[in-house]
Design an enzyme around this catalytic site. Structure first.
Site, mmCIF file in Angstrom:
data_model
loop_
_atom_site.group_PDB
_atom_site.id
_atom_site.type_symbol
_atom_site.label_atom_id
_atom_site.label_comp_id
_atom_site.label_asym_id
_atom_site.label_seq_id
_atom_site.Cartn_x
_atom_site.Cartn_y
_atom_site.Cartn_z
ATOM 1 N N TYR A 1 10.770 -0.859 5.793
ATOM 2 C CA TYR A 1 11.003 -1.691 4.793
ATOM 3 C C TYR A 1 11.941 -2.743 5.289
ATOM 4 O O TYR A 1 12.278 -3.680 4.379
ATOM 5 C CB TYR A 1 11.119 -1.084 3.303
ATOM 6 C CG TYR A 1 9.650 -0.773 2.644
ATOM 7 C CD1 TYR A 1 9.062 0.136 3.254
ATOM 8 C CD2 TYR A 1 9.717 -1.343 1.253
ATOM 9 C CE1 TYR A 1 7.640 0.597 2.600
ATOM 10 C CE2 TYR A 1 8.377 -0.908 0.816
ATOM 11 C CZ TYR A 1 7.530 0.038 1.442
ATOM 12 O OH TYR A 1 6.043 0.416 0.666
ATOM 13 N N ASP B 1 2.621 -11.229 -7.987
ATOM 14 C CA ASP B 1 2.108 -10.443 -6.785
ATOM 15 C C ASP B 1 1.315 -11.546 -5.973
ATOM 16 O O ASP B 1 0.422 -12.047 -6.574
ATOM 17 C CB ASP B 1 1.081 -9.556 -7.309
ATOM 18 C CG ASP B 1 0.840 -8.363 -6.325
ATOM 19 O OD1 ASP B 1 0.663 -8.779 -4.894
ATOM 20 O OD2 ASP B 1 0.741 -7.285 -6.291
ATOM 21 N N VAL C 1 12.463 -4.616 -2.425
ATOM 22 C CA VAL C 1 12.631 -5.486 -1.182
ATOM 23 C C VAL C 1 11.403 -6.496 -0.786
ATOM 24 O O VAL C 1 11.346 -7.420 -0.254
ATOM 25 C CB VAL C 1 13.124 -4.758 -0.027
ATOM 26 C CG1 VAL C 1 12.215 -3.723 0.622
ATOM 27 C CG2 VAL C 1 13.862 -5.624 1.147
ATOM 28 N N GLU D 1 9.013 4.368 -11.825
ATOM 29 C CA GLU D 1 8.567 3.151 -12.715
ATOM 30 C C GLU D 1 8.054 3.853 -14.116
ATOM 31 O O GLU D 1 8.514 3.176 -14.930
ATOM 32 C CB GLU D 1 7.665 2.355 -11.919
ATOM 33 C CG GLU D 1 7.071 1.199 -12.802
ATOM 34 C CD GLU D 1 5.887 0.427 -11.889
ATOM 35 O OE1 GLU D 1 6.527 -0.349 -11.308
ATOM 36 O OE2 GLU D 1 4.818 0.941 -11.850
HETATM 37 C C1 UD2 Z 1 5.632 -0.077 -7.480
HETATM 38 C C2 UD2 Z 1 7.010 -0.969 -8.330
HETATM 39 C C3 UD2 Z 1 8.236 -0.372 -7.418
HETATM 40 C C4 UD2 Z 1 8.176 1.006 -7.839
HETATM 41 C C5 UD2 Z 1 7.008 1.868 -7.361
HETATM 42 C C6 UD2 Z 1 7.116 3.197 -7.566
HETATM 43 C C7 UD2 Z 1 6.432 -3.312 -8.819
HETATM 44 C C8 UD2 Z 1 5.948 -4.474 -8.531
HETATM 45 N N1 UD2 Z 1 6.437 -2.420 -7.975
HETATM 46 O O1 UD2 Z 1 5.513 -0.689 -6.092
HETATM 47 O O2 UD2 Z 1 9.245 -1.138 -8.095
HETATM 48 O O3 UD2 Z 1 8.396 1.318 -9.144
HETATM 49 O O4 UD2 Z 1 5.798 1.449 -7.738
HETATM 50 O O5 UD2 Z 1 6.585 3.999 -6.933
HETATM 51 O O6 UD2 Z 1 7.037 -2.903 -10.101
HETATM 52 N N2 UD2 Z 1 11.192 1.542 -0.125
HETATM 53 C C9 UD2 Z 1 11.681 1.416 0.969
HETATM 54 N N3 UD2 Z 1 11.160 2.206 2.004
HETATM 55 C C10 UD2 Z 1 9.978 2.917 1.578
HETATM 56 C C11 UD2 Z 1 9.512 2.719 0.648
HETATM 57 C C12 UD2 Z 1 10.043 2.043 -0.327
HETATM 58 O O7 UD2 Z 1 12.855 0.903 1.166
HETATM 59 O O8 UD2 Z 1 9.324 3.431 2.823
HETATM 60 C C13 UD2 Z 1 11.671 0.786 -1.379
HETATM 61 C C14 UD2 Z 1 11.880 -0.628 -1.157
HETATM 62 O O9 UD2 Z 1 12.818 -1.197 -1.939
HETATM 63 C C15 UD2 Z 1 10.713 -1.035 -2.038
HETATM 64 C C16 UD2 Z 1 10.748 -0.012 -3.201
HETATM 65 O O10 UD2 Z 1 11.022 1.179 -2.836
HETATM 66 O O11 UD2 Z 1 10.509 -2.297 -2.464
HETATM 67 C C17 UD2 Z 1 9.179 0.404 -3.881
HETATM 68 O O12 UD2 Z 1 8.337 0.917 -3.092
HETATM 69 P P1 UD2 Z 1 7.055 -0.097 -2.923
HETATM 70 O O13 UD2 Z 1 7.246 -1.109 -2.984
HETATM 71 O O14 UD2 Z 1 6.584 0.648 -1.818
HETATM 72 O O15 UD2 Z 1 6.290 0.478 -4.184
HETATM 73 P P2 UD2 Z 1 4.998 -0.160 -4.975
HETATM 74 O O16 UD2 Z 1 4.517 -1.347 -4.179
HETATM 75 O O17 UD2 Z 1 3.958 1.047 -5.373
#
Ligand code: UD2
Length: 285
Positions: free
Chosen positions: A57, A257, A143, A234
């Protein structure tokens, strides 16, 4: 200061502009930036902003930070805190005046869910150790996102949540809240106001501290009971906001998104999740 007289009519009749507990819902056309800046500029505020970029990331940091420098709290003092396990890979981004960045070395994790979950405890520690004495407001941002348009002081409030774009306009039964009573994040089908995205949390440091501490404690209870909420932190955030209502709600303009088509009520996209290949960027399925 010369400014337009406030209108006595609702300038956005197409959308709700207040919640049922009278928190403003921020949409384009609902605020006068000139008036807002006049209020906050004289307070000389500092906005702390946390970003987690672990593992692959880290590649999202450049676009996020460069676009933030163009659009996020421009004209205000901003202190970015970048949590990463790869400090050498944090890109060099030219920061504007009164803007600074601190890199915080963070332990790696081989589960993406764990990274997302642990944000709460790391923000808790950062607020207690530093932000509480140094900043007036704090935001936590995902991020894998980018700013496309102005995001300024109209977003500030004691406790700020953002409406998740995919669930906007859906009924509460369709929200992906945690539905198992065994989890501390449990919300029954007949409760719930909105579905808030975990990607944006904001507010006064003491109010956000209470939020992250409560969520962290509930996450600890879940962990001891060997249960992980369906959408990790979340889910806990949504539980918190149900019983501790945000004082300001950001419309999906602030949490869009890139995969979603532009809808009629969206006059502007300010901040949006970029398209990512989840299988490729995450360390585990
Ligand atoms: C959703 C949410 C996210 C979080 C997640 C819960 C929205 C739009 N997105 O996104 O905020 O609540 O669900 O699981 O509300 N990260 C890293 N390295 C990794 C994985 C994650 O740095 O290998 C960090 C990074 O800042 C990322 C955040 O954790 O932006 C959330 O992870 P995601 O974006 O993969 O989660 P997502 O897309 O399921």
């Amino acid at each position: 200061m010369a400014c337009n007289q406030p209108s006595v009519c609702n300038r956005r009749p197409d959308v709700a502009t207040t919640s049922s507990w009278l928190a403003p819902i921020v949409w384009e056309g609902t605020f006068d930036l000139k008036v807002i800046n006049a209020i906050y500029k004289q307070q000389n505020i500092t906005v702390a902003t946390t970003v987690f970029a672990l593992g692959k990331y880290v590649r999202f940091l450049k676009d996020l930070l460069e676009s933030a420098e163009q659009h996020f709290m421009v004209g205000y003092r901003v202190h970015y805190y970048v949590f990463t396990d790869l400090p050498d890979e944090v890109p060099t981004v030219v920061l504007g005046e009164r803007r600074q960045l601190t890199v915080i070395k963070t332990a790696s994790s081989n589960r993406w869910q764990e990274i997302s979950l642990r944000r709460m405890e790391m923000i808790e520690k950062l607020i207690e150790d530093e932000v509480i004495n140094k900043a007036d407001y704090i935001f936590s941002l995902d991020v894998d996102s980018k700013f496309y348009a102005h995001w300024g002081a109209e977003s500030l409030g004691d406790l700020v949540g953002a409406l998740h774009s995919w669930f906007f306009g859906k009924s509460r039964e369709q929200f992906t809240y945690e539905r198992r009573p065994e989890s501390q994040a449990f919300i029954p089908l007949d409760e719930g106001d909105y579905y808030y995205g975990g990607a944006v949390i904001g507010g006064r440091p003491d109010k956000v501290l209470k939020l992250v501490k409560t969520c962290r404690m509930q996450l600890d209870v879940d962990r001891a009971n060997k249960i992980e909420a369906v959408w990790q932190e979340e889910s806990h955030l949504n539980k918190y906001f149900l019983y501790n209502k945000p004082t300001k709600v950001l419309s999906p303009e602030y949490l869009w998104d890139d995969l979603q088509g532009k809808l009629r009520f969206m006059k502007v996209v300010r901040f949006s999740q970029v398209v990512k290949n989840k299988a490729e960027v995450r360390s585990n399925p």
